[in-house]
Motif scaffolding. Structure first.
Motif, PDB file in Angstrom:
ATOM      1  N   HIS A  40       0.830  -1.209   0.000  1.00 15.56           N
ATOM      2  CA  HIS A  40       0.000   0.000   0.000  1.00 15.56           C
ATOM      3  C   HIS A  40       0.865   1.259   0.000  1.00 15.56           C
ATOM      4  CE1 HIS A  40      -2.678   3.134   1.610  1.00 15.56           C
ATOM      5  NE2 HIS A  40      -1.784   3.293   2.573  1.00 15.56           N
ATOM      6  N   LEU A  41       1.881   1.293   0.837  1.00  9.87           N
ATOM      7  CA  LEU A  41       2.724   2.477   0.942  1.00  9.87           C
ATOM      8  C   LEU A  41       3.493   2.740  -0.353  1.00  9.87           C
ATOM      9  CD1 LEU A  41       4.051   1.934   4.574  1.00  9.87           C
ATOM     10  CD2 LEU A  41       2.559   3.791   3.798  1.00  9.87           C
ATOM     11  N   ALA A  50      -2.547   4.094 -10.044  1.00  5.17           N
ATOM     12  CA  ALA A  50      -3.276   3.224  -9.117  1.00  5.17           C
ATOM     13  C   ALA A  50      -3.540   3.877  -7.771  1.00  5.17           C
ATOM     14  CB  ALA A  50      -2.507   1.926  -8.909  1.00  5.17           C
ATOM     15  N   ALA A  51      -2.723   4.839  -7.368  1.00  8.73           N
ATOM     16  CA  ALA A  51      -2.857   5.431  -6.028  1.00  8.73           C
ATOM     17  C   ALA A  51      -4.240   6.017  -5.752  1.00  8.73           C
ATOM     18  CB  ALA A  51      -1.769   6.476  -5.814  1.00  8.73           C
ATOM     19  N   PRO A  52      -4.890   6.676  -6.719  1.00  6.07           N
ATOM     20  CA  PRO A  52      -6.222   7.227  -6.413  1.00  6.07           C
ATOM     21  C   PRO A  52      -7.231   6.187  -5.946  1.00  6.07           C
ATOM     22  CG  PRO A  52      -5.362   8.221  -8.413  1.00  6.07           C
ATOM     23  CD  PRO A  52      -4.426   7.093  -8.048  1.00  6.07           C
ATOM     24  N   PRO A  58     -14.018   3.466  -7.805  1.00  6.27           N
ATOM     25  CA  PRO A  58     -13.884   2.927  -9.162  1.00  6.27           C
ATOM     26  C   PRO A  58     -12.495   2.413  -9.514  1.00  6.27           C
ATOM     27  CG  PRO A  58     -15.218   4.909  -9.210  1.00  6.27           C
ATOM     28  CD  PRO A  58     -14.675   4.790  -7.811  1.00  6.27           C
ATOM     29  N   LEU A  59     -11.462   2.906  -8.839  1.00 12.33           N
ATOM     30  CA  LEU A  59     -10.105   2.455  -9.122  1.00 12.33           C
ATOM     31  C   LEU A  59      -9.566   1.484  -8.060  1.00 12.33           C
ATOM     32  CD1 LEU A  59      -8.269   5.638 -10.489  1.00 12.33           C
ATOM     33  CD2 LEU A  59      -9.049   3.631 -11.758  1.00 12.33           C
ATOM     34  N   GLU A  60     -10.410   1.095  -7.140  1.00 15.04           N
ATOM     35  CA  GLU A  60      -9.938   0.229  -6.059  1.00 15.04           C
ATOM     36  C   GLU A  60      -9.408  -1.097  -6.589  1.00 15.04           C
ATOM     37  OE1 GLU A  60     -11.555  -1.757  -1.855  1.00 15.04           O
ATOM     38  OE2 GLU A  60     -12.908  -0.610  -3.163  1.00 15.04           O
ATOM     39  N   GLY A  61     -10.083  -1.656  -7.593  1.00 17.73           N
ATOM     40  CA  GLY A  61      -9.632  -2.925  -8.150  1.00 17.73           C
ATOM     41  C   GLY A  61      -8.238  -2.827  -8.744  1.00 17.73           C
ATOM     42  N   PHE A 217     -13.227  10.478   5.314  1.00 21.55           N
ATOM     43  CA  PHE A 217     -12.326  10.974   6.341  1.00 21.55           C
ATOM     44  C   PHE A 217     -10.868  10.766   5.955  1.00 21.55           C
ATOM     45  CE2 PHE A 217     -15.873  10.425   9.632  1.00 21.55           C
ATOM     46  CZ  PHE A 217     -16.233  11.752   9.484  1.00 21.55           C
ATOM     47  N   ILE A 218     -10.571   9.713   5.176  1.00 23.07           N
ATOM     48  CA  ILE A 218      -9.204   9.521   4.704  1.00 23.07           C
ATOM     49  C   ILE A 218      -8.813  10.674   3.797  1.00 23.07           C
ATOM     50  CG2 ILE A 218      -7.696   8.042   3.326  1.00 23.07           C
ATOM     51  CD1 ILE A 218      -9.360   5.660   4.279  1.00 23.07           C
ATOM     52  N   VAL A 219      -9.715  11.070   2.913  1.00 21.08           N
ATOM     53  CA  VAL A 219      -9.442  12.213   2.031  1.00 21.08           C
ATOM     54  C   VAL A 219      -9.277  13.476   2.848  1.00 21.08           C
ATOM     55  CG1 VAL A 219     -10.365  13.631   0.167  1.00 21.08           C
ATOM     56  CG2 VAL A 219     -10.670  11.148   0.108  1.00 21.08           C
ATOM     57  N   GLN A 220     -10.165  13.681   3.819  1.00 21.51           N
ATOM     58  CA  GLN A 220     -10.067  14.869   4.652  1.00 21.51           C
ATOM     59  C   GLN A 220      -8.766  14.888   5.437  1.00 21.51           C
ATOM     60  OE1 GLN A 220     -13.704  14.296   6.805  1.00 21.51           O
ATOM     61  NE2 GLN A 220     -14.903  15.555   5.408  1.00 21.51           N
ATOM     62  N   ALA A 221      -8.309  13.716   5.871  1.00 19.90           N
ATOM     63  CA  ALA A 221      -7.040  13.645   6.591  1.00 19.90           C
ATOM     64  C   ALA A 221      -5.890  14.085   5.701  1.00 19.90           C
ATOM     65  CB  ALA A 221      -6.801  12.223   7.092  1.00 19.90           C
TER      66      ALA A 221
END
Length: 286
Positions: A40-41, A50-52, A58-61, A217-221
């Motif tokens: 992940h890192l 792929a990071a988004p 929609p890009l999780e896969g 919240f991840i985006v807000q972080a």
């Protein structure tokens, strides 16, 4: 000589820990072991396509496939060294590295340290790094707790002058801890974070019920991490009983008597609105 940045310190120490424990140890990230976390890192900072997918469904896969491909290489040591070196931009743009990665790497370092049957105790960070995390904590908490039905105050256990009121209210919950511990709470690691909650049990439950783990919240972080300063107009100070506040901070430093008799939270609602909080203080581990 200036202190090394939080991002650089946490990157180096997390890489050392990955080397030590290998790819199959548990983490606080649900469903991930240390190999998954490392993948992940690497994707997060070196794969712009792929990071988004880390935060956008929609890009999780695609993100998961890229992570799987990294792990399928079978060379965990090489992946650790890739993470340790970091992307080229980290060296070219130190301010960007500091803003984007200090908090991220600290949290994931603790995801490994505090997982499993024998979680490690909190570390003592440099005060400059705690100060950096305090600024992030204020911004995160202001965003994440803005809709709570009760008043919320966060207080820095390392700074006698830093209580911050996030929301007014006739009922108030205070979250007291080191900035690093508050960050862990705000980013969904509440079970592992050593944060003292002060207030009526029902009010505390409402504050802690906030979904700190959601994608929004991840985006807000991430956005909060880019805002390097806390402006004075964002802060509304509170007053607290001095002796009790000192005792609570001493607890977080591992000092003093663990019995805290009372704390009175004063907020400007009405002259009769002093709330004695006797018996309503929860100190982790006490």
């Amino acid at each position: 000589m200036s202190d090394p940045s939080l991002a650089n310190v946490e990157r180096a120490e997390l890489a050392d820990l990955f080397d030590l424990v290998g790819p199959n140890e548990p983490t606080l990230c649900e469903g991930w072991n240390t190999g998954d976390l490392l993948a992940h890192l690497i994707v997060r900072e070196s794969d712009p396509i792929a990071a988004p997918g880390i935060v956008w469904g929609p890009l999780e896969g695609l993100t998961n496939r890229r992570m799987d491909a990294l792990l399928a290489s079978g060379n965990f040591t090489a992946l650790v060294e890739r993470f340790r070196r970091g992307p080229r931009r980290a060296k070219l743009l130190p301010p960007l590295e500091a803003a984007m990665n200090g908090m991220e790497f600290f949290v994931h370092h603790e995801d490994v340290r505090r997982a499993g049957d024998t979680p490690a105790e909190p570390r003592s960070l440099l005060l400059a790094h705690e100060a950096q995390l305090w600024r992030r904590a204020v911004l995160l908490a202001r965003t994440m707790l803005r809709h709570t039905p009760v008043g919320v105050v966060i207080e820095n256990a390392l700074d006698d002058e830093a209580p911050v009121r996030l929301r007014p209210g006739s009922h108030t919950v205070t979250l007291l801890g080191k900035p690093s511990e508050l960050i862990l709470l705000l980013l969904g690691r509440g079970d592992a974070a050593q944060v003292t909650t002060i207030g009526e049990a029902a009010d505390v439950e409402q504050v802690l019920a906030v979904n700190f783990k959601g994608t929004v919240f991840i985006v807000q972080a991430a956005l909060a991490a880019l805002r390097a300063r806390v402006h004075p107009f964002m802060l509304r100070r509170t007053k607290a009983d001095a002796a009790s506040a000192v005792s609570l901070r001493a607890l977080h430093r591992g000092e003093g008597d663990p019995v805290v008799h009372r704390m009175i939270e004063r907020h400007s609602v009405s002259p009769a609105d002093d709330l004695p909080l006797l018996g309503k203080i929860h100190v982790p581990g006490a």
